[in-house]
Enzyme design. Structure first.
Site, PDB file in Angstrom:
ATOM      1  N   GLU A  40       0.812  -1.222   0.000  1.00  0.00           N
ATOM      2  CA  GLU A  40       0.000   0.000   0.000  1.00  0.00           C
ATOM      3  C   GLU A  40       0.843   1.268   0.000  1.00  0.00           C
ATOM      4  O   GLU A  40       2.055   1.235   0.243  1.00  0.00           O
ATOM      5  CB  GLU A  40      -0.942  -0.001   1.205  1.00  0.00           C
ATOM      6  N   LYS A  74      -3.008  -1.553  14.532  1.00  0.00           N
ATOM      7  CA  LYS A  74      -2.107  -0.569  15.130  1.00  0.00           C
ATOM      8  C   LYS A  74      -2.337  -0.426  16.634  1.00  0.00           C
ATOM      9  O   LYS A  74      -3.461  -0.411  17.098  1.00  0.00           O
ATOM     10  CB  LYS A  74      -2.267   0.764  14.410  1.00  0.00           C
TER      11      LYS A  74
END
Ligand code: PSU
Ligand code: MN
Length: 305
Positions: free
Chosen positions: A26, A159
Protein backbone atom coordinates in the site's frame (compact mmCIF):
# COMPACT_ATOMS: atom_id res chain seq x y z
CA UNK A 1 -8.92 -10.04 -17.00
CA UNK A 2 -7.60 -6.71 -15.76
CA UNK A 3 -10.33 -4.02 -16.04
CA UNK A 4 -9.70 -1.11 -18.43
CA UNK A 5 -10.00 1.53 -15.68
CA UNK A 6 -6.87 0.22 -13.97
CA UNK A 7 -3.23 0.48 -15.07
CA UNK A 8 -0.84 -2.37 -14.28
CA UNK A 9 2.91 -2.09 -14.76
CA UNK A 10 4.20 -4.38 -17.54
CA UNK A 11 6.07 -6.50 -14.98
CA UNK A 12 3.01 -7.03 -12.77
CA UNK A 13 0.70 -7.67 -15.75
CA UNK A 14 3.09 -10.30 -17.11
CA UNK A 15 3.41 -12.04 -13.73
CA UNK A 16 -0.38 -12.12 -13.28
CA UNK A 17 -0.93 -13.44 -16.81
CA UNK A 18 1.58 -16.26 -16.14
CA UNK A 19 0.08 -17.06 -12.71
CA UNK A 20 3.36 -16.13 -10.98
CA UNK A 21 3.27 -14.81 -7.36
CA UNK A 22 2.52 -11.10 -6.88
CA UNK A 23 2.28 -9.17 -3.58
CA UNK A 24 0.34 -5.90 -3.30
CA UNK A 25 1.82 -3.13 -1.13
CA UNK A 26 0.00 0.00 0.00
CA UNK A 27 0.93 3.65 -0.37
CA UNK A 28 -0.68 5.42 2.61
CA UNK A 29 2.16 4.30 4.84
CA UNK A 30 4.52 6.00 2.34
CA UNK A 31 2.59 9.26 1.95
CA UNK A 32 1.05 9.60 5.43
CA UNK A 33 2.40 6.97 7.82
CA UNK A 34 6.17 7.51 7.72
CA UNK A 35 8.30 10.67 7.35
CA UNK A 36 10.77 11.38 4.55
CA UNK A 37 13.23 9.72 3.90
CA UNK A 38 12.32 6.67 6.03
CA UNK A 39 9.17 6.30 3.91
CA UNK A 40 11.02 5.85 0.61
CA UNK A 41 13.69 3.64 2.18
CA UNK A 42 10.99 1.43 3.71
CA UNK A 43 8.99 1.20 0.46
CA UNK A 44 12.11 0.14 -1.44
CA UNK A 45 13.15 -2.32 1.25
CA UNK A 46 9.67 -3.90 1.27
CA UNK A 47 9.77 -4.31 -2.52
CA UNK A 48 13.24 -5.86 -2.31
CA UNK A 49 12.06 -8.29 0.39
CA UNK A 50 9.18 -9.41 -1.84
CA UNK A 51 11.57 -10.00 -4.75
CA UNK A 52 14.10 -11.85 -2.58
CA UNK A 53 11.34 -14.27 -1.58
CA UNK A 54 10.45 -14.97 -5.21
CA UNK A 55 7.43 -12.75 -5.88
CA UNK A 56 6.77 -9.54 -7.83
CA UNK A 57 5.92 -6.43 -5.72
CA UNK A 58 3.00 -4.22 -6.79
CA UNK A 59 2.79 -0.98 -4.84
CA UNK A 60 -0.66 0.52 -5.42
CA UNK A 61 -1.85 4.16 -5.55
CA UNK A 62 -4.18 6.37 -7.58
CA UNK A 63 -1.80 8.24 -9.84
CA UNK A 64 -3.34 11.59 -10.74
CA UNK A 65 -6.70 9.89 -11.23
CA UNK A 66 -5.48 6.53 -12.56
CA UNK A 67 -5.68 3.49 -10.26
CA UNK A 68 -2.17 2.08 -10.66
CA UNK A 69 -0.92 -1.36 -9.66
CA UNK A 70 2.88 -1.53 -9.64
CA UNK A 71 4.37 1.95 -9.16
CA UNK A 72 7.77 2.53 -10.79
CA UNK A 73 10.74 3.50 -8.62
CA UNK A 74 10.48 7.12 -9.76
CA UNK A 75 6.77 7.15 -8.85
CA UNK A 76 7.66 5.81 -5.39
CA UNK A 77 10.20 8.60 -4.97
CA UNK A 78 7.71 11.24 -6.14
CA UNK A 79 4.96 9.98 -3.84
CA UNK A 80 7.34 9.91 -0.87
CA UNK A 81 7.99 13.64 -1.20
CA UNK A 82 4.73 14.95 -2.71
CA UNK A 83 2.63 17.48 -0.79
CA UNK A 84 -1.17 17.41 -0.58
CA UNK A 85 -1.54 13.70 -1.34
CA UNK A 86 -5.11 12.49 -0.69
CA UNK A 87 -5.46 9.64 1.82
CA UNK A 88 -7.93 7.43 -0.01
CA UNK A 89 -9.90 4.75 1.76
CA UNK A 90 -12.56 2.74 -0.13
CA UNK A 91 -15.08 5.57 -0.27
CA UNK A 92 -12.57 8.08 -1.68
CA UNK A 93 -11.58 6.09 -4.77
CA UNK A 94 -14.29 7.63 -6.95
CA UNK A 95 -13.30 11.14 -5.88
CA UNK A 96 -9.62 10.46 -6.56
CA UNK A 97 -10.38 9.14 -10.05
CA UNK A 98 -13.14 11.60 -10.98
CA UNK A 99 -11.13 14.62 -9.82
CA UNK A 100 -7.76 13.26 -11.08
CA UNK A 101 -6.08 13.45 -7.68
CA UNK A 102 -2.79 11.93 -6.60
CA UNK A 103 -4.00 9.59 -3.86
CA UNK A 104 -2.30 7.15 -1.55
CA UNK A 105 -4.46 4.10 -0.85
CA UNK A 106 -5.16 2.78 2.63
CA UNK A 107 -5.63 -0.91 3.38
CA UNK A 108 -9.28 -0.82 2.27
CA UNK A 109 -8.65 0.86 -1.09
CA UNK A 110 -5.49 -1.16 -1.73
CA UNK A 111 -7.42 -4.40 -1.15
CA UNK A 112 -10.12 -3.31 -3.59
CA UNK A 113 -7.59 -2.43 -6.32
CA UNK A 114 -5.45 -5.53 -5.69
CA UNK A 115 -8.55 -7.72 -6.04
CA UNK A 116 -9.61 -5.93 -9.25
CA UNK A 117 -6.17 -6.73 -10.70
CA UNK A 118 -6.31 -10.37 -9.56
CA UNK A 119 -3.78 -10.16 -6.68
CA UNK A 120 -4.59 -12.33 -3.64
CA UNK A 121 -1.93 -11.34 -1.09
CA UNK A 122 -1.17 -7.89 0.30
CA UNK A 123 1.36 -6.71 2.92
CA UNK A 124 1.08 -3.64 5.12
CA UNK A 125 2.26 -2.47 8.55
CA UNK A 126 -0.88 -2.66 10.66
CA UNK A 127 -4.53 -2.61 9.69
CA UNK A 128 -6.89 0.09 10.94
CA UNK A 129 -9.61 -0.77 13.46
CA UNK A 130 -11.77 0.74 16.19
CA UNK A 131 -10.20 3.80 17.81
CA UNK A 132 -9.83 3.97 21.60
CA UNK A 133 -11.55 7.16 22.67
CA UNK A 134 -15.00 6.39 24.05
CA UNK A 135 -16.43 9.70 22.86
CA UNK A 136 -15.14 9.31 19.33
CA UNK A 137 -16.93 6.88 17.04
CA UNK A 138 -14.25 5.96 14.50
CA UNK A 139 -13.97 2.52 12.95
CA UNK A 140 -11.65 1.99 9.99
CA UNK A 141 -13.04 1.05 6.57
CA UNK A 142 -10.28 -1.60 6.54
CA UNK A 143 -12.55 -3.88 8.61
CA UNK A 144 -15.53 -3.61 6.25
CA UNK A 145 -13.31 -4.22 3.23
CA UNK A 146 -11.89 -7.36 4.85
CA UNK A 147 -15.46 -8.61 5.16
CA UNK A 148 -16.15 -8.34 1.44
CA UNK A 149 -12.93 -8.60 -0.59
CA UNK A 150 -11.05 -11.92 -0.85
CA UNK A 151 -7.50 -10.73 -0.20
CA UNK A 152 -5.14 -12.02 2.51
CA UNK A 153 -3.74 -9.03 4.42
CA UNK A 154 -0.36 -9.75 6.01
CA UNK A 155 0.29 -7.33 8.87
CA UNK A 156 1.62 -6.93 12.41
CA UNK A 157 -1.96 -7.04 13.69
CA UNK A 158 -3.84 -3.80 14.18
CA UNK A 159 -2.11 -0.57 15.13
CA UNK A 160 -1.27 -0.28 18.83
CA UNK A 161 -3.05 3.09 18.91
CA UNK A 162 -6.40 1.26 18.60
CA UNK A 163 -8.89 -0.48 20.84
CA UNK A 164 -7.72 -4.00 20.02
CA UNK A 165 -10.38 -6.04 21.88
CA UNK A 166 -13.12 -4.13 20.04
CA UNK A 167 -11.27 -4.46 16.73
CA UNK A 168 -11.02 -8.24 17.13
CA UNK A 169 -14.70 -8.53 18.08
CA UNK A 170 -15.71 -6.61 14.96
CA UNK A 171 -13.53 -8.88 12.81
CA UNK A 172 -15.24 -11.91 14.31
CA UNK A 173 -18.69 -10.41 13.69
CA UNK A 174 -17.71 -9.74 10.07
CA UNK A 175 -16.48 -13.31 9.56
CA UNK A 176 -12.84 -12.36 9.05
CA UNK A 177 -10.32 -15.05 10.14
CA UNK A 178 -7.31 -13.75 12.06
CA UNK A 179 -4.36 -16.11 11.61
CA UNK A 180 -1.40 -15.79 13.94
CA UNK A 181 1.92 -16.63 12.29
CA UNK A 182 3.73 -18.81 14.86
CA UNK A 183 1.74 -17.13 17.63
CA UNK A 184 -1.55 -17.60 19.48
CA UNK A 185 -1.58 -13.96 20.55
CA UNK A 186 -2.70 -11.12 18.33
CA UNK A 187 0.31 -8.90 17.58
CA UNK A 188 -0.11 -5.20 18.37
CA UNK A 189 2.01 -3.46 15.72
CA UNK A 190 5.04 -1.86 17.50
CA UNK A 191 4.24 -3.94 20.60
CA UNK A 192 4.78 -7.59 19.87
CA UNK A 193 1.65 -9.05 21.53
CA UNK A 194 -1.68 -7.76 22.84
CA UNK A 195 -2.55 -10.77 25.06
CA UNK A 196 -5.63 -11.34 22.93
CA UNK A 197 -6.25 -14.57 21.04
CA UNK A 198 -6.08 -15.00 17.26
CA UNK A 199 -8.72 -17.26 15.68
CA UNK A 200 -6.16 -19.77 14.36
CA UNK A 201 -2.41 -20.32 14.67
CA UNK A 202 -0.36 -21.33 11.62
CA UNK A 203 3.27 -22.44 11.57
CA UNK A 204 4.18 -21.95 7.92
CA UNK A 205 3.36 -19.89 4.85
CA UNK A 206 1.98 -23.06 3.35
CA UNK A 207 -0.51 -23.51 6.23
CA UNK A 208 -1.56 -19.87 5.88
CA UNK A 209 -2.17 -20.39 2.15
CA UNK A 210 -4.20 -23.55 2.84
CA UNK A 211 -6.43 -21.82 5.43
CA UNK A 212 -7.00 -18.79 3.20
CA UNK A 213 -7.80 -20.94 0.16
CA UNK A 214 -10.31 -23.01 2.14
CA UNK A 215 -11.91 -19.85 3.58
CA UNK A 216 -12.41 -18.32 0.13
CA UNK A 217 -13.59 -21.58 -1.44
CA UNK A 218 -16.40 -21.74 1.14
CA UNK A 219 -17.59 -18.24 0.31
CA UNK A 220 -15.38 -16.28 2.71
CA UNK A 221 -13.80 -12.95 1.79
CA UNK A 222 -10.74 -11.27 3.34
CA UNK A 223 -8.47 -12.67 6.04
CA UNK A 224 -5.70 -11.35 8.25
CA UNK A 225 -2.33 -13.06 8.66
CA UNK A 226 -0.61 -11.41 11.62
CA UNK A 227 3.04 -11.76 12.57
CA UNK A 228 4.77 -10.00 15.45
CA UNK A 229 7.18 -7.12 15.03
CA UNK A 230 10.75 -8.51 14.87
CA UNK A 231 12.09 -8.87 18.46
CA UNK A 232 15.04 -6.51 18.09
CA UNK A 233 12.73 -3.63 17.11
CA UNK A 234 9.57 -4.35 19.17
CA UNK A 235 8.65 -1.93 21.98
CA UNK A 236 7.63 -3.03 25.51
CA UNK A 237 3.91 -2.39 26.11
CA UNK A 238 4.34 -0.26 29.27
CA UNK A 239 6.78 2.11 27.61
CA UNK A 240 4.59 2.41 24.52
CA UNK A 241 1.46 3.23 26.54
CA UNK A 242 3.11 6.20 28.22
CA UNK A 243 3.87 7.73 24.81
CA UNK A 244 0.40 6.87 23.52
CA UNK A 245 -1.33 8.70 26.40
CA UNK A 246 0.66 11.85 25.63
CA UNK A 247 0.01 11.55 21.88
CA UNK A 248 -3.75 11.10 22.42
CA UNK A 249 -3.86 14.13 24.70
CA UNK A 250 -2.07 16.17 22.03
CA UNK A 251 -4.50 14.96 19.36
CA UNK A 252 -7.45 16.05 21.50
CA UNK A 253 -5.94 19.46 22.16
CA UNK A 254 -5.19 19.95 18.46
CA UNK A 255 -8.78 18.76 17.68
CA UNK A 256 -7.55 16.19 15.17
CA UNK A 257 -10.18 13.72 13.96
CA UNK A 258 -11.26 11.62 10.97
CA UNK A 259 -8.62 10.35 8.53
CA UNK A 260 -6.00 12.71 10.05
CA UNK A 261 -5.99 10.98 13.43
CA UNK A 262 -3.89 7.92 12.52
CA UNK A 263 -1.10 9.90 10.74
CA UNK A 264 -1.09 12.45 13.61
CA UNK A 265 -0.66 9.79 16.30
CA UNK A 266 2.04 7.91 14.35
CA UNK A 267 4.04 11.11 13.81
CA UNK A 268 3.72 12.18 17.45
CA UNK A 269 4.76 8.71 18.68
CA UNK A 270 7.87 8.86 16.47
CA UNK A 271 8.86 12.13 18.18
CA UNK A 272 8.04 10.97 21.71
CA UNK A 273 9.97 7.71 21.26
CA UNK A 274 13.04 9.37 19.76
CA UNK A 275 12.53 7.42 16.54
CA UNK A 276 12.04 3.98 18.10
CA UNK A 277 8.51 3.59 16.73
CA UNK A 278 9.85 4.44 13.26
CA UNK A 279 12.47 1.74 13.50
CA UNK A 280 9.81 -0.75 14.64
CA UNK A 281 7.38 0.32 11.90
CA UNK A 282 10.01 -0.12 9.21
CA UNK A 283 11.17 -3.51 10.52
CA UNK A 284 7.65 -4.90 10.72
CA UNK A 285 6.64 -3.67 7.26
CA UNK A 286 9.65 -5.39 5.69
CA UNK A 287 9.10 -8.62 7.66
CA UNK A 288 5.42 -8.64 6.60
CA UNK A 289 6.38 -8.11 2.94
CA UNK A 290 8.69 -11.12 3.09
CA UNK A 291 6.04 -13.36 4.68
CA UNK A 292 3.41 -12.18 2.18
CA UNK A 293 5.73 -13.16 -0.67
CA UNK A 294 6.21 -16.62 0.86
CA UNK A 295 2.43 -17.07 1.00
CA UNK A 296 2.01 -15.76 -2.57
CA UNK A 297 4.56 -18.35 -3.73
CA UNK A 298 2.51 -21.10 -2.02
CA UNK A 299 -0.77 -19.83 -3.51
CA UNK A 300 0.75 -19.67 -7.00
CA UNK A 301 1.80 -23.31 -6.66
CA UNK A 302 -1.82 -24.41 -5.99
CA UNK A 303 -4.29 -24.96 -8.83
CA UNK A 304 -6.17 -21.68 -9.40
CA UNK A 305 -9.70 -21.70 -7.94
N1 PSU B 1 0.44 0.55 8.37
C1 PSU B 1 1.49 1.34 8.70
N2 PSU B 1 1.32 2.69 8.59
C2 PSU B 1 0.16 3.25 8.12
C3 PSU B 1 -0.93 2.40 7.75
C4 PSU B 1 -0.73 1.05 7.89
O1 PSU B 1 2.54 0.85 9.12
O2 PSU B 1 0.05 4.48 8.02
C5 PSU B 1 -2.24 3.01 7.22
C6 PSU B 1 -3.01 1.99 6.38
O3 PSU B 1 -3.17 2.54 5.08
C7 PSU B 1 -4.34 1.83 7.07
C8 PSU B 1 -4.51 3.21 7.65
O4 PSU B 1 -5.38 1.46 6.20
O5 PSU B 1 -3.20 3.46 8.18
C9 PSU B 1 -5.62 3.28 8.66
O6 PSU B 1 -6.15 4.55 8.65
P1 PSU B 1 -7.55 4.86 9.42
O7 PSU B 1 -7.24 4.55 10.86
O8 PSU B 1 -7.83 6.31 9.18
O9 PSU B 1 -8.57 3.93 8.83
MN1 MN C 1 -11.44 6.59 10.73
Amino acid sequence: MIPDWLTCSAEVAAALADGRPVVALESTLIAHGLPWPTNLETAREAEAAVRAAGAVPATIAIWHGVPTVGLSDSQLAELAQAKGVLKASRRDMGAAVGLKRLAATTVSATMALAHAAGIRVFATGGIGGAHREDEIFDISADLTELSRTPVLVVCAGAKSILDLPRTLEILETLGVPVLGYRTEEFPAFYVSVAKLPVSCRVETASEAAAVFTAHVRMGGSGAVLARSCPDDAAIPAAEFHEWLCVAEQDAQEARVSGPRITPFLLARLAELSGGRTLKANRALIVANARLAAEVAVELAAQPRP
